[in-house]
Design a protein around this motif. Sequence first.
Motif, PDB file in Angstrom:
ATOM      1  N   SER A  81      51.467   3.798  25.249  1.00 13.92           N
ATOM      2  CA  SER A  81      52.801   3.234  25.489  1.00 13.92           C
ATOM      3  C   SER A  81      53.779   3.943  24.816  1.00 13.92           C
ATOM      4  O   SER A  81      54.955   4.245  25.213  1.00 13.92           O
ATOM      5  CB  SER A  81      52.743   1.625  24.910  1.00 13.92           C
ATOM      6  N   SER A  82      53.566   4.156  23.568  1.00 15.74           N
ATOM      7  CA  SER A  82      54.464   5.097  22.612  1.00 15.74           C
ATOM      8  C   SER A  82      54.718   6.589  22.984  1.00 15.74           C
ATOM      9  O   SER A  82      55.496   6.858  23.062  1.00 15.74           O
ATOM     10  CB  SER A  82      54.187   4.975  21.136  1.00 15.74           C
ATOM     11  N   GLU A  83      53.346   6.843  23.613  1.00 16.62           N
ATOM     12  CA  GLU A  83      53.465   8.440  24.067  1.00 16.62           C
ATOM     13  C   GLU A  83      54.152   8.459  25.396  1.00 16.62           C
ATOM     14  O   GLU A  83      55.034   9.625  25.439  1.00 16.62           O
ATOM     15  CB  GLU A  83      51.886   8.551  24.338  1.00 16.62           C
ATOM     16  N   ILE A  84      54.100   7.663  26.180  1.00 12.78           N
ATOM     17  CA  ILE A  84      55.074   7.734  27.310  1.00 12.78           C
ATOM     18  C   ILE A  84      56.419   7.600  27.123  1.00 12.78           C
ATOM     19  O   ILE A  84      57.144   8.344  27.576  1.00 12.78           O
ATOM     20  CB  ILE A  84      54.754   6.190  28.417  1.00 12.78           C
ATOM     21  N   GLU A  85      56.644   6.682  26.134  1.00 10.68           N
ATOM     22  CA  GLU A  85      58.160   6.651  25.645  1.00 10.68           C
ATOM     23  C   GLU A  85      58.574   7.984  25.066  1.00 10.68           C
ATOM     24  O   GLU A  85      59.891   8.594  25.418  1.00 10.68           O
ATOM     25  CB  GLU A  85      58.603   5.602  25.091  1.00 10.68           C
ATOM     26  N   GLU A  86      58.000   8.492  24.318  1.00 12.63           N
ATOM     27  CA  GLU A  86      58.263   9.800  23.549  1.00 12.63           C
ATOM     28  C   GLU A  86      58.300  11.158  24.527  1.00 12.63           C
ATOM     29  O   GLU A  86      59.361  11.823  24.161  1.00 12.63           O
ATOM     30  CB  GLU A  86      57.095  10.111  22.255  1.00 12.63           C
ATOM     31  N   LEU A  87      57.455  11.102  25.569  1.00 15.97           N
ATOM     32  CA  LEU A  87      57.612  12.012  26.435  1.00 15.97           C
ATOM     33  C   LEU A  87      58.919  11.936  27.350  1.00 15.97           C
ATOM     34  O   LEU A  87      59.579  13.065  27.708  1.00 15.97           O
ATOM     35  CB  LEU A  87      56.487  12.147  27.521  1.00 15.97           C
ATOM     36  N   LYS A  88      59.396  10.745  27.381  1.00 16.51           N
ATOM     37  CA  LYS A  88      60.584  10.653  28.259  1.00 16.51           C
ATOM     38  C   LYS A  88      61.733  11.058  27.510  1.00 16.51           C
ATOM     39  O   LYS A  88      62.758  11.669  27.871  1.00 16.51           O
ATOM     40  CB  LYS A  88      61.091   8.908  28.481  1.00 16.51           C
ATOM     41  N   LYS A  89      61.703  10.839  26.172  1.00 18.46           N
ATOM     42  CA  LYS A  89      62.508  11.124  25.176  1.00 18.46           C
ATOM     43  C   LYS A  89      62.648  12.941  25.284  1.00 18.46           C
ATOM     44  O   LYS A  89      63.708  13.471  25.166  1.00 18.46           O
ATOM     45  CB  LYS A  89      62.662  10.774  23.750  1.00 18.46           C
ATOM     46  N   PHE A  90      61.637  13.220  25.157  1.00 27.16           N
ATOM     47  CA  PHE A  90      61.287  14.950  25.044  1.00 27.16           C
ATOM     48  C   PHE A  90      61.999  15.421  26.290  1.00 27.16           C
ATOM     49  O   PHE A  90      62.814  16.418  26.450  1.00 27.16           O
ATOM     50  CB  PHE A  90      59.939  15.173  25.019  1.00 27.16           C
ATOM     51  N   SER A  91      61.703  14.639  27.538  1.00 26.55           N
ATOM     52  CA  SER A  91      62.184  15.298  28.655  1.00 26.55           C
ATOM     53  C   SER A  91      63.775  15.212  28.778  1.00 26.55           C
ATOM     54  O   SER A  91      64.437  16.058  29.491  1.00 26.55           O
ATOM     55  CB  SER A  91      61.573  14.547  29.884  1.00 26.55           C
ATOM     56  N   LYS A  92      64.065  14.124  28.342  1.00 20.98           N
ATOM     57  CA  LYS A  92      65.649  13.663  28.522  1.00 20.98           C
ATOM     58  C   LYS A  92      66.470  14.966  27.449  1.00 20.98           C
ATOM     59  O   LYS A  92      67.525  15.415  27.856  1.00 20.98           O
ATOM     60  CB  LYS A  92      66.101  12.428  27.669  1.00 20.98           C
ATOM     61  N   ASN A  93      65.952  15.047  26.390  1.00 26.54           N
ATOM     62  CA  ASN A  93      66.464  16.286  25.642  1.00 26.54           C
ATOM     63  C   ASN A  93      66.319  17.638  26.123  1.00 26.54           C
ATOM     64  O   ASN A  93      67.424  18.435  26.060  1.00 26.54           O
ATOM     65  CB  ASN A  93      65.672  16.254  24.307  1.00 26.54           C
ATOM     66  N   LYS A  94      65.357  17.979  26.888  1.00 26.94           N
ATOM     67  CA  LYS A  94      65.073  19.158  27.537  1.00 26.94           C
ATOM     68  C   LYS A  94      66.120  19.416  28.696  1.00 26.94           C
ATOM     69  O   LYS A  94      66.973  20.431  29.142  1.00 26.94           O
ATOM     70  CB  LYS A  94      63.850  19.397  28.485  1.00 26.94           C
ATOM     71  N   ILE A  95      66.351  18.101  29.530  1.00 27.70           N
ATOM     72  CA  ILE A  95      67.560  18.132  30.308  1.00 27.70           C
ATOM     73  C   ILE A  95      68.846  18.085  30.022  1.00 27.70           C
ATOM     74  O   ILE A  95      69.867  19.180  30.471  1.00 27.70           O
ATOM     75  CB  ILE A  95      67.273  16.972  31.472  1.00 27.70           C
ATOM     76  N   GLU A  96      69.221  17.672  28.855  1.00 24.06           N
ATOM     77  CA  GLU A  96      70.535  17.441  28.267  1.00 24.06           C
ATOM     78  C   GLU A  96      71.032  18.345  27.508  1.00 24.06           C
ATOM     79  O   GLU A  96      72.126  19.013  27.259  1.00 24.06           O
ATOM     80  CB  GLU A  96      70.650  15.909  27.733  1.00 24.06           C
ATOM     81  N   ASN A  97      69.989  18.994  26.864  1.00 22.78           N
ATOM     82  CA  ASN A  97      70.303  20.154  25.793  1.00 22.78           C
ATOM     83  C   ASN A  97      69.931  21.434  26.102  1.00 22.78           C
ATOM     84  O   ASN A  97      70.369  22.540  25.590  1.00 22.78           O
ATOM     85  CB  ASN A  97      69.735  19.794  24.368  1.00 22.78           C
ATOM     86  N   GLU A  98      68.923  21.603  26.859  1.00 27.97           N
ATOM     87  CA  GLU A  98      68.509  22.956  27.334  1.00 27.97           C
ATOM     88  C   GLU A  98      68.550  23.192  28.930  1.00 27.97           C
ATOM     89  O   GLU A  98      68.121  24.222  29.179  1.00 27.97           O
ATOM     90  CB  GLU A  98      67.009  22.922  26.874  1.00 27.97           C
ATOM     91  N   HIS A  99      69.503  22.341  29.274  1.00 25.38           N
ATOM     92  CA  HIS A  99      69.902  22.510  30.800  1.00 25.38           C
ATOM     93  C   HIS A  99      68.766  22.831  31.848  1.00 25.38           C
ATOM     94  O   HIS A  99      68.741  23.578  32.974  1.00 25.38           O
ATOM     95  CB  HIS A  99      70.846  23.680  30.935  1.00 25.38           C
ATOM     96  N   PHE A 100      67.522  21.919  31.894  1.00 27.25           N
ATOM     97  CA  PHE A 100      66.579  22.003  32.542  1.00 27.25           C
ATOM     98  C   PHE A 100      66.890  21.059  33.646  1.00 27.25           C
ATOM     99  O   PHE A 100      67.389  20.067  33.321  1.00 27.25           O
ATOM    100  CB  PHE A 100      65.034  21.628  32.108  1.00 27.25           C
ATOM    101  N   ASN A 101      66.559  21.349  34.892  1.00 26.19           N
ATOM    102  CA  ASN A 101      66.950  20.113  36.113  1.00 26.19           C
ATOM    103  C   ASN A 101      65.753  19.255  36.054  1.00 26.19           C
ATOM    104  O   ASN A 101      65.759  18.081  36.473  1.00 26.19           O
ATOM    105  CB  ASN A 101      67.255  20.844  37.403  1.00 26.19           C
ATOM    106  N   LYS A 102      64.609  19.889  35.764  1.00 31.35           N
ATOM    107  CA  LYS A 102      63.230  18.882  36.188  1.00 31.35           C
ATOM    108  C   LYS A 102      62.560  19.316  34.710  1.00 31.35           C
ATOM    109  O   LYS A 102      62.353  20.170  34.553  1.00 31.35           O
ATOM    110  CB  LYS A 102      62.631  19.336  37.380  1.00 31.35           C
TER     111      LYS A 102
END
Length: 259
Positions: free
Chosen positions: A189-210
Amino acid sequence: MDKPKNLAEIWIPEDKKIFFFSDAHLGNQPYHLEKSREEKLISFIQKISKETEYVFILGDLFDFWFEYNKSIYKRYIRILSELMAFTDNNINVNYLVGNHDFWMKDLFKKFFHFNLHFNPVILNYGKDKVFIAHGDGLNPKDRGYLFVKRIFRSDLTVKLFSSLHPDLAWAIAHNFSKTSRKYTEQYSSSEIEELKKFSKNKIENEHFNKVILGHTHNPEITSFKNGEYINSGDWINHFSYIEACGNKWELKYYSKTEK
């Protein structure tokens, strides 16, 4: 958290269809218990090998993998022979190793002509910039796993393990895999949420679309303001995969009756 400085970049024309799948963990049960799901995976491989030129396997296809110079675990003979469908159909396959099959050497490169990746990759697909990884080691809070990961992937560990007789090595590996699965389930459960946070950071701060990951066995699409996180799920309970074509990205579930 591991931070590779130079990630491999891949360019695929946006009019080409791409399939992504992961986490079959073949070999984690006696063969008679997992035969039906292996056959389902084989049916899927045969199907997509006629539909695409590009496939990404996002790790943990096998519950455990270790390459000896002259020995292959006989449990994997069937799936290995079926993976040749990709080779025979000149399909470009990118295999991103996971936390259960990272001890790969040159078999898939030499005989299957797969592109083998031990770090995340960047896919340039039309207008999309896509971050792709198995998903392990991306949670900075999981310091215990990050420490164990460095030990198990060290040259010394590989050398010591290769000195064992294959029968003994596989027995040890199965016990270790069981322990690893219990650990993963405990923190899923915590792993799922942490990977969502990781993905959000990649998209918002490193300009990935997916951001495309596996590892959690939890198929999902989470949308953010400027992009999406998609998890490929697994081939244990969900039989899920990702299909991309142009600007259309879909999370799908395979039925063996599909033609």
